[in-house]
Design a protein around this motif. Structure first.
Motif, PDB file in Angstrom:
ATOM      1  N   CYS A  26      -9.033 -29.899  20.879  1.00  0.00           N
ATOM      2  CA  CYS A  26      -9.666 -28.984  21.832  1.00  0.00           C
ATOM      3  C   CYS A  26     -11.147 -28.757  21.567  1.00  0.00           C
ATOM      4  O   CYS A  26     -11.837 -28.201  22.407  1.00  0.00           O
ATOM      5  CB  CYS A  26      -8.964 -27.628  21.786  1.00  0.00           C
ATOM      6  N   THR A  27     -11.614 -29.133  20.381  1.00  0.00           N
ATOM      7  CA  THR A  27     -12.987 -28.847  19.995  1.00  0.00           C
ATOM      8  C   THR A  27     -13.633 -30.102  19.404  1.00  0.00           C
ATOM      9  O   THR A  27     -12.924 -31.011  18.959  1.00  0.00           O
ATOM     10  CB  THR A  27     -13.039 -27.731  18.930  1.00  0.00           C
ATOM     11  N   ARG A  29     -14.915 -30.337  16.575  1.00  0.00           N
ATOM     12  CA  ARG A  29     -14.458 -30.412  15.181  1.00  0.00           C
ATOM     13  C   ARG A  29     -13.104 -31.106  15.085  1.00  0.00           C
ATOM     14  O   ARG A  29     -12.859 -31.892  14.170  1.00  0.00           O
ATOM     15  CB  ARG A  29     -14.384 -29.010  14.576  1.00  0.00           C
ATOM     16  N   GLN A  49     -18.590 -32.273  23.644  1.00  0.00           N
ATOM     17  CA  GLN A  49     -18.333 -30.962  24.251  1.00  0.00           C
ATOM     18  C   GLN A  49     -18.208 -31.101  25.762  1.00  0.00           C
ATOM     19  O   GLN A  49     -17.335 -30.488  26.375  1.00  0.00           O
ATOM     20  CB  GLN A  49     -19.449 -29.986  23.914  1.00  0.00           C
ATOM     21  N   ARG A  54     -14.546 -26.938  29.475  1.00  0.00           N
ATOM     22  CA  ARG A  54     -14.298 -25.554  29.092  1.00  0.00           C
ATOM     23  C   ARG A  54     -12.928 -25.085  29.547  1.00  0.00           C
ATOM     24  O   ARG A  54     -12.666 -23.897  29.581  1.00  0.00           O
ATOM     25  CB  ARG A  54     -15.372 -24.650  29.690  1.00  0.00           C
ATOM     26  N   CYS A  57      -7.091 -24.993  26.528  1.00  0.00           N
ATOM     27  CA  CYS A  57      -6.526 -25.985  25.626  1.00  0.00           C
ATOM     28  C   CYS A  57      -5.014 -25.816  25.601  1.00  0.00           C
ATOM     29  O   CYS A  57      -4.527 -24.729  25.302  1.00  0.00           O
ATOM     30  CB  CYS A  57      -7.097 -25.801  24.227  1.00  0.00           C
ATOM     31  N   ARG A  60      -3.818 -24.504  22.135  1.00  0.00           N
ATOM     32  CA  ARG A  60      -4.530 -23.426  21.460  1.00  0.00           C
ATOM     33  C   ARG A  60      -3.560 -22.455  20.785  1.00  0.00           C
ATOM     34  O   ARG A  60      -3.826 -21.955  19.707  1.00  0.00           O
ATOM     35  CB  ARG A  60      -5.435 -22.671  22.428  1.00  0.00           C
TER      36      ARG A  60
END
Length: 77
Positions: A26-27, A29, A49, A54, A57, A60
């Protein structure tokens, strides 16, 4: 085949980033954990990104619970 590279340091394509995202990354990272994209010079992080967007997710909740998100994605790189 038309390959659009996101991370030239590690040769990671848009398609690979999208596949990791579909698998739960999701990110930026989490993408970096899956395939190293964004961990060398960092110039691709903004593009990653943008590819992730946006939106919500799907995993999450698992991340919030400390569950592994990227299991089984080793072959996607």
């Amino acid at each position: 085949m038309n390959r659009v590279y996101v991370c030239s340091c590690f040769g990671i394509t848009e398609q690979q980033v999208k596949k990791h995202a579909e698998g739960g990354a999701c990110t930026p990272r989490q993408i970096a954990s899956a395939c190293k994209a964004g961990t060398d010079c960092g110039s691709c992080v903004r593009r990653i990104q943008a590819l992730l967007g946006r939106g919500a997710c799907p995993r999450r909740e698992l991340a919030d619970q400390g569950e592994p998100l990227l299991a089984g994605l080793e072959d996607a790189a």
